[in-house]
Enzyme design. Structure first.
Site, PDB file in Angstrom:
ATOM      1  N   SER A  58       2.712   8.918   0.371  1.00  0.00           N
ATOM      2  CA  SER A  58       3.722   8.140   1.084  1.00  0.00           C
ATOM      3  C   SER A  58       5.094   8.468   0.520  1.00  0.00           C
ATOM      4  CB  SER A  58       3.440   6.651   0.912  1.00  0.00           C
ATOM      5  OG  SER A  58       4.497   5.851   1.428  1.00  0.00           O
TER       6      SER A  58
ATOM      7  N   TYR B 146       1.525  -1.407  -3.244  1.00  0.00           N
ATOM      8  CA  TYR B 146       1.362  -0.120  -2.558  1.00  0.00           C
ATOM      9  C   TYR B 146       2.174   0.971  -3.249  1.00  0.00           C
ATOM     10  CZ  TYR B 146       1.000   3.175   1.361  1.00  0.00           C
ATOM     11  OH  TYR B 146       0.746   4.275   2.136  1.00  0.00           O
TER      12      TYR B 146
END
Length: 275
Positions: free
Chosen positions: A134, A147
């Protein structure tokens, strides 16, 4: 010539499902996995060789890989580690349980599967491992601490593996997508409601606005692309003679990778705080 085999995690929807479809159309033999039995059956109904794989369960990881190897005569060309989810919430509101759950899926399960696959690839003298990371694997944003941390950890493990796998014939790459149109927000909203005590938090007003964004249909932020944009980078990582260490996908990923190297931390933090 036998088709190259690829194992993909998290194929129930989004990037994983798109990767399974596009790679199968490209001639790969795809083993598509999902955690829930109903999703596995849906993949089979769609014509995929589908296997149940729960990244939170070591026995499930072992059984799934054994099933793949039994079906492929012990050969596996590639692994695409796509299965993951996001746990929203301010860091101070994250319980030990919620943080552990985030790492069980995004880091520990992914690592366990990867280590098992590396042993197979070392024996055959070649292989490709691609980690779906990501933009939040190298810059942090508010209310995404769990996350952020899981993707930072994944990138650290991957960078180390790249050094340790040198000369083995096994190549490992990271894809850093940025905003992609998937069901990611649906799953994030579910985990947020499960683990965050909104009324007890000093961030409750911010959470109200966040809930609205998580429930918005379609693209939530500018520059959102479809999952096929990620799969295009995946194909490059699988087929390039010398795959890159990192593949950026969306404009925000390119932008923040650039800004991280040219701006002082204080200036970068100011931009990230407004994003």
């Amino acid at each position: 010539m036998e088709p190259r085999t690829v194992l993909i995690t998290g194929c129930s929807s989004g990037i994983g499902r798109c990767a399974a479809e596009m790679l199968k159309a490209r001639g790969y033999r795809v083993f598509a996995t999902a955690r829930r039995t109903e999703d596995v059956q849906a993949l089979r109904d769609a014509g995929f060789e589908a296997i149940q794989l729960d990244l939170n369960d070591s026995a499930s990881i072992e059984a799934a890989l054994e099933a793949v190897l039994a079906a492929s005569d012990g050969k596996l060309y590639a692994l695409f580690n796509n299965g993951a989810y996001g746990q929203p919430g301010a860091v101070e509101d994250l319980s030990r349980e919620s943080l552990r759950a985030q790492f069980e899926t995004n880091v520990f399960g992914t690592h366990e599967l990867t280590a098992r696959v590396i042993a197979v690839m070392r024996r055959q003298g070649e292989g490709r491992i691609v980690q779906n990371s990501s933009v939040l694997g190298f810059v942090a944003m508010k209310y995404r601490g769990a996350y952020n941390a899981s993707k930072y950890a994944l990138e650290g493990l991957t960078d180390t593996l790249r050094l340790e796998l040198a000369g083995s014939g096994v190549h490992i790459s990271l894809i850093e997508p940025g905003p992609i149109l998937t069901r990611f927000r649906d799953n994030a909203l579910r985990m947020y409601r499960q683990h965050i005590d909104v009324e007890a938090s000093v961030h409750r007003e911010t959470y109200r606005a966040m809930e609205q964004r998580l429930q918005t249909e379609g693209a939530a932020v500018p520059f959102t692309l479809g999952p096929e944009a990620v799969v295009a980078k995946l194909i490059n990582a699988l087929e390039a003679k010398r795959p890159r260490a990192r593949y950026y996908v969306t404009f925000p990923t390119y932008l923040f990778a650039f800004l991280r190297h040219v701006l002082p931390q204080r200036a970068l933090d100011a931009i990230l705080s407004r994003t």
